[in-house]
Design a protein around this motif. Structure first.
Motif, PDB file in Angstrom:
ATOM      1  N   SER A 147      -4.985   2.568   9.174  1.00  0.00           N
ATOM      2  CA  SER A 147      -5.584   3.780   9.737  1.00  0.00           C
ATOM      3  C   SER A 147      -5.826   4.858   8.691  1.00  0.00           C
ATOM      4  O   SER A 147      -6.681   5.728   8.878  1.00  0.00           O
ATOM      5  CB  SER A 147      -4.686   4.327  10.852  1.00  0.00           C
ATOM      6  OG  SER A 147      -3.394   4.667  10.343  1.00  0.00           O
ATOM      7  N   ALA A 148      -5.098   4.811   7.555  1.00  0.00           N
ATOM      8  CA  ALA A 148      -5.290   5.823   6.515  1.00  0.00           C
ATOM      9  C   ALA A 148      -6.675   5.742   5.885  1.00  0.00           C
ATOM     10  O   ALA A 148      -7.134   6.694   5.247  1.00  0.00           O
ATOM     11  CB  ALA A 148      -4.219   5.670   5.432  1.00  0.00           C
ATOM     12  N   GLN A 149      -7.351   4.629   6.065  1.00  0.00           N
ATOM     13  CA  GLN A 149      -8.690   4.472   5.495  1.00  0.00           C
ATOM     14  C   GLN A 149      -9.773   5.080   6.372  1.00  0.00           C
ATOM     15  O   GLN A 149     -10.934   5.150   5.978  1.00  0.00           O
ATOM     16  CB  GLN A 149      -8.972   2.979   5.268  1.00  0.00           C
ATOM     17  CG  GLN A 149      -7.986   2.305   4.329  1.00  0.00           C
ATOM     18  CD  GLN A 149      -8.235   0.810   4.200  1.00  0.00           C
ATOM     19  OE1 GLN A 149      -9.268   0.315   4.634  1.00  0.00           O
ATOM     20  NE2 GLN A 149      -7.284   0.104   3.606  1.00  0.00           N
ATOM     21  N   ASN A 204      -9.573  11.304   5.720  1.00  0.00           N
ATOM     22  CA  ASN A 204      -9.863  11.551   4.305  1.00  0.00           C
ATOM     23  C   ASN A 204      -8.717  12.291   3.598  1.00  0.00           C
ATOM     24  O   ASN A 204      -8.946  13.250   2.854  1.00  0.00           O
ATOM     25  CB  ASN A 204     -11.166  12.348   4.144  1.00  0.00           C
ATOM     26  CG  ASN A 204     -12.390  11.458   4.170  1.00  0.00           C
ATOM     27  OD1 ASN A 204     -12.286  10.238   4.271  1.00  0.00           O
ATOM     28  ND2 ASN A 204     -13.553  12.058   4.087  1.00  0.00           N
ATOM     29  N   ASN A 205      -7.496  11.854   3.867  1.00  0.00           N
ATOM     30  CA  ASN A 205      -6.286  12.412   3.258  1.00  0.00           C
ATOM     31  C   ASN A 205      -5.952  13.823   3.731  1.00  0.00           C
ATOM     32  O   ASN A 205      -5.059  14.464   3.179  1.00  0.00           O
ATOM     33  CB  ASN A 205      -6.382  12.411   1.723  1.00  0.00           C
ATOM     34  CG  ASN A 205      -6.551  11.020   1.153  1.00  0.00           C
ATOM     35  OD1 ASN A 205      -6.075  10.046   1.718  1.00  0.00           O
ATOM     36  ND2 ASN A 205      -7.238  10.920   0.026  1.00  0.00           N
ATOM     37  N   ILE A 206      -6.660  14.313   4.740  1.00  0.00           N
ATOM     38  CA  ILE A 206      -6.400  15.641   5.292  1.00  0.00           C
ATOM     39  C   ILE A 206      -5.707  15.488   6.641  1.00  0.00           C
ATOM     40  O   ILE A 206      -6.188  14.763   7.516  1.00  0.00           O
ATOM     41  CB  ILE A 206      -7.701  16.437   5.472  1.00  0.00           C
ATOM     42  CG1 ILE A 206      -8.403  16.639   4.119  1.00  0.00           C
ATOM     43  CG2 ILE A 206      -7.418  17.792   6.108  1.00  0.00           C
ATOM     44  CD1 ILE A 206      -9.768  17.268   4.242  1.00  0.00           C
ATOM     45  N   GLY A 239      -9.369  -0.034  13.788  1.00  0.00           N
ATOM     46  CA  GLY A 239      -8.964  -1.163  14.618  1.00  0.00           C
ATOM     47  C   GLY A 239      -7.646  -1.773  14.193  1.00  0.00           C
ATOM     48  O   GLY A 239      -7.284  -2.861  14.640  1.00  0.00           O
ATOM     49  N   ASP A 240      -6.903  -1.093  13.318  1.00  0.00           N
ATOM     50  CA  ASP A 240      -5.620  -1.581  12.818  1.00  0.00           C
ATOM     51  C   ASP A 240      -4.821  -0.364  12.365  1.00  0.00           C
ATOM     52  O   ASP A 240      -5.206   0.314  11.406  1.00  0.00           O
ATOM     53  CB  ASP A 240      -5.814  -2.553  11.654  1.00  0.00           C
ATOM     54  CG  ASP A 240      -4.509  -3.153  11.166  1.00  0.00           C
ATOM     55  OD1 ASP A 240      -3.432  -2.701  11.594  1.00  0.00           O
ATOM     56  OD2 ASP A 240      -4.564  -4.084  10.335  1.00  0.00           O
ATOM     57  N   SER A 282       0.841  -1.200   0.000  1.00  0.00           N
ATOM     58  CA  SER A 282       0.000   0.000   0.000  1.00  0.00           C
ATOM     59  C   SER A 282       0.871   1.243   0.000  1.00  0.00           C
ATOM     60  O   SER A 282       2.071   1.196   0.270  1.00  0.00           O
ATOM     61  CB  SER A 282      -0.913   0.016   1.226  1.00  0.00           C
ATOM     62  OG  SER A 282      -0.145   0.157   2.394  1.00  0.00           O
ATOM     63  N   ALA A 283       0.238   2.390  -0.289  1.00  0.00           N
ATOM     64  CA  ALA A 283       0.983   3.644  -0.406  1.00  0.00           C
ATOM     65  C   ALA A 283       1.642   4.046   0.897  1.00  0.00           C
ATOM     66  O   ALA A 283       2.592   4.824   0.901  1.00  0.00           O
ATOM     67  CB  ALA A 283       0.047   4.754  -0.879  1.00  0.00           C
ATOM     68  N   SER A 284       1.160   3.552   2.048  1.00  0.00           N
ATOM     69  CA  SER A 284       1.730   3.937   3.337  1.00  0.00           C
ATOM     70  C   SER A 284       2.977   3.148   3.674  1.00  0.00           C
ATOM     71  O   SER A 284       3.654   3.434   4.635  1.00  0.00           O
ATOM     72  CB  SER A 284       0.685   3.734   4.445  1.00  0.00           C
ATOM     73  OG  SER A 284       0.312   2.371   4.515  1.00  0.00           O
ATOM     74  N   THR A 285       3.283   2.137   2.892  1.00  0.00           N
ATOM     75  CA  THR A 285       4.488   1.347   3.118  1.00  0.00           C
ATOM     76  C   THR A 285       5.330   1.338   1.858  1.00  0.00           C
ATOM     77  O   THR A 285       4.909   1.797   0.801  1.00  0.00           O
ATOM     78  CB  THR A 285       4.125  -0.102   3.506  1.00  0.00           C
ATOM     79  OG1 THR A 285       3.354  -0.685   2.452  1.00  0.00           O
ATOM     80  CG2 THR A 285       3.314  -0.131   4.786  1.00  0.00           C
ATOM     81  N   LEU A 286       6.522   0.808   1.953  1.00  0.00           N
ATOM     82  CA  LEU A 286       7.411   0.788   0.808  1.00  0.00           C
ATOM     83  C   LEU A 286       7.040  -0.314  -0.164  1.00  0.00           C
ATOM     84  O   LEU A 286       6.705  -1.430   0.220  1.00  0.00           O
ATOM     85  CB  LEU A 286       8.856   0.575   1.278  1.00  0.00           C
ATOM     86  CG  LEU A 286       9.470   1.683   2.127  1.00  0.00           C
ATOM     87  CD1 LEU A 286      10.884   1.290   2.514  1.00  0.00           C
ATOM     88  CD2 LEU A 286       9.475   2.999   1.386  1.00  0.00           C
ATOM     89  N   ALA A 287       7.085   0.010  -1.469  1.00  0.00           N
ATOM     90  CA  ALA A 287       7.031  -1.033  -2.476  1.00  0.00           C
ATOM     91  C   ALA A 287       8.328  -1.828  -2.368  1.00  0.00           C
ATOM     92  O   ALA A 287       9.335  -1.327  -1.893  1.00  0.00           O
ATOM     93  CB  ALA A 287       6.888  -0.414  -3.855  1.00  0.00           C
ATOM     94  N   ALA A 288       8.326  -3.084  -2.820  1.00  0.00           N
ATOM     95  CA  ALA A 288       9.517  -3.897  -2.625  1.00  0.00           C
ATOM     96  C   ALA A 288       9.581  -5.043  -3.609  1.00  0.00           C
ATOM     97  O   ALA A 288       8.565  -5.507  -4.135  1.00  0.00           O
ATOM     98  CB  ALA A 288       9.540  -4.449  -1.197  1.00  0.00           C
TER      99      ALA A 288
END
Length: 394
Positions: A277-279, A307-309, A272-273, A14-20
């Motif tokens: 949390s970005a969702q 909401n991305n803010i 709950g995770d 996901s965008a909140s973690t590194l691609a690998a």
């Protein structure tokens, strides 16, 4: 025995973690990844109010008078880890950085081993538990040396329990961690040249002289059940006379290395995770207090993301008991007294640029206000700025 690559697997997180990209080998898993972070900045006027580093540049100077700036870095990471059927594991992480000044720096370089869901030992260069999470802030967070040049004479100090957290250019750290269900206990010990905490090795107008390395002990007890997390911590230098300064009035060298910090932090997310949390809605709150020689500092922070803010507020109070009367630079904070700093920051995330789930844009802004007490004339200063951040993970 040589490593034999058995399977090559490419996976985007996901965008909140590194691609690998991951490879499974006979000795475990190797993961290669990258993180591009470039900023375009605009400031209201020259200079800052605080000594917080706002870029990844190794030669960052809070007195830099550039009204416009382009800065950033590219991180290339390589992680290795091996796990056995009995839940024992060992691994390493190395993360070199290349910044726009043409210099190569380093985020993490660590080795760790332990038993899954039980205990872990980590040694090297890394960051310990974050006691002052900043949410989606785009100005205060930075990569590079966390424990270096945090304090600069002439600027307000926003203390955030980072002095003993790790990532020093002059030493390493050893961390022991033990898990008890939802509770986790950590104690981090960092050994370094204590004068590197202060820009130009200067504190309250006095030039510091190193006598020996400091040793910071930083115990943390944390709780996390997925929905809420809370932690309490202390960081304390246990070495006396690690660095001193010469007082011309008293005609002797004085110990300046007594520093003890205390912190509390609490976070909540609606999903709950914390990994998701970005969702939903994420809220962070933190308190920090520093009891140092000739200075007392208090910081409180509250921020949220929805909401991305992102929106955050930080209050800092500095109480400086002594300042060198012969200090030549009288601009900014240059005498003893009490100072209050208010900082508001906001950001907006534009995800999936050009339909790429690993390419995001951040729009950020901040406003800071410094209040001086009557002994300093009662004046106030304001600073504000804006940032466009390009974030690309690969």
């Amino acid at each position: 025995m040589k490593l034999k690559i058995m399977v090559g697997v490419c996976c985007l997180y996901s965008a909140s973690t590194l691609a690998a990209i991951e490879w499974l080998t006979e000795q475990g898993t190797l993961k290669l990844y990258g993180d591009v972070e470039f900023n375009i900045d605009a400031a209201s006027k020259k200079h800052q109010l605080t000594s917080l580093k706002t870029t990844a540049k190794k030669d960052f100077d809070a007195k830099d008078g550039d009204r416009w700036d382009i800065n950033g870095r590219i991180l290339i990471g390589l992680d290795g880890k091996r796990e056995l059927a009995n839940n024992a594991y060992a691994g390493f992480s190395v993360q070199p950085l290349a910044d726009l000044s043409g210099k190569v720096n380093l985020d993490d370089a660590s080795f760790f081993f332990g038993h899954k869901q039980d205990w872990q030992i980590k040694v090297g260069r890394f960051e310990a538990y974050d006691m002052f999470p900043l949410g989606q802030d785009t100005f205060i967070e930075y990569s590079g040396n966390t424990a270096n040049d945090l304090y600069s004479d002439g600027f307000g100090y926003i203390y955030m329990m980072k002095e003993g957290r790790g990532r020093s250019s002059t030493g390493g750290a050893l961390e022991l961690a033990k898990q008890f269900g939802d509770f986790n206990f950590q104690i981090n010990s960092m050994v370094k040249d204590g004068t590197t905490l202060f820009n130009d090795s200067t504190y309250h107008g006095y030039k510091l002289r190193k006598e020996k390395n400091v040793v910071y002990l930083r115990p943390v007890i944390a709780y996390n059940n997925g929905t809420i997390s809370a932690a309490a911590a202390v960081e304390h230098n246990v070495v006396s006379n690690a660095y001193r300064y010469y007082d011309e009035v008293k005609d002797k060298w004085l110990d300046q290395s007594k520093r003890t910090g205390y912190g509390l932090t609490f976070s909540w997310n609606s999903e709950g995770d914390f990994n998701q949390s970005a969702q939903g809605l994420l809220i962070n709150s933190s308190l920090a207090y520093l009891d140092a020689e000739q200075e007392k500092d208090f910081t409180a922070g509250l921020n949220g993301v929805w909401n991305n803010i992102g929106l955050g507020y930080i209050f800092a109070a500095n109480d400086i008991k002594t300042f060198n009367p012969n200090y030549k630079d009288k601009s900014g904070i240059s005498t003893k007294g009490k100072y209050k700093i208010h900082t508001i920051n906001a950001s907006y995330l534009i995800p999936n640029v050009m339909e790429m789930d690993n390419f995001n844009l951040y729009l950020g802004t901040y406003w800071s206000h410094l209040d001086r007490d009557k002994k300093q004339g009662g004046d106030s200063d304001n600073r504000y700025g804006a940032r466009l951040r390009f974030k690309y993970l690969f």
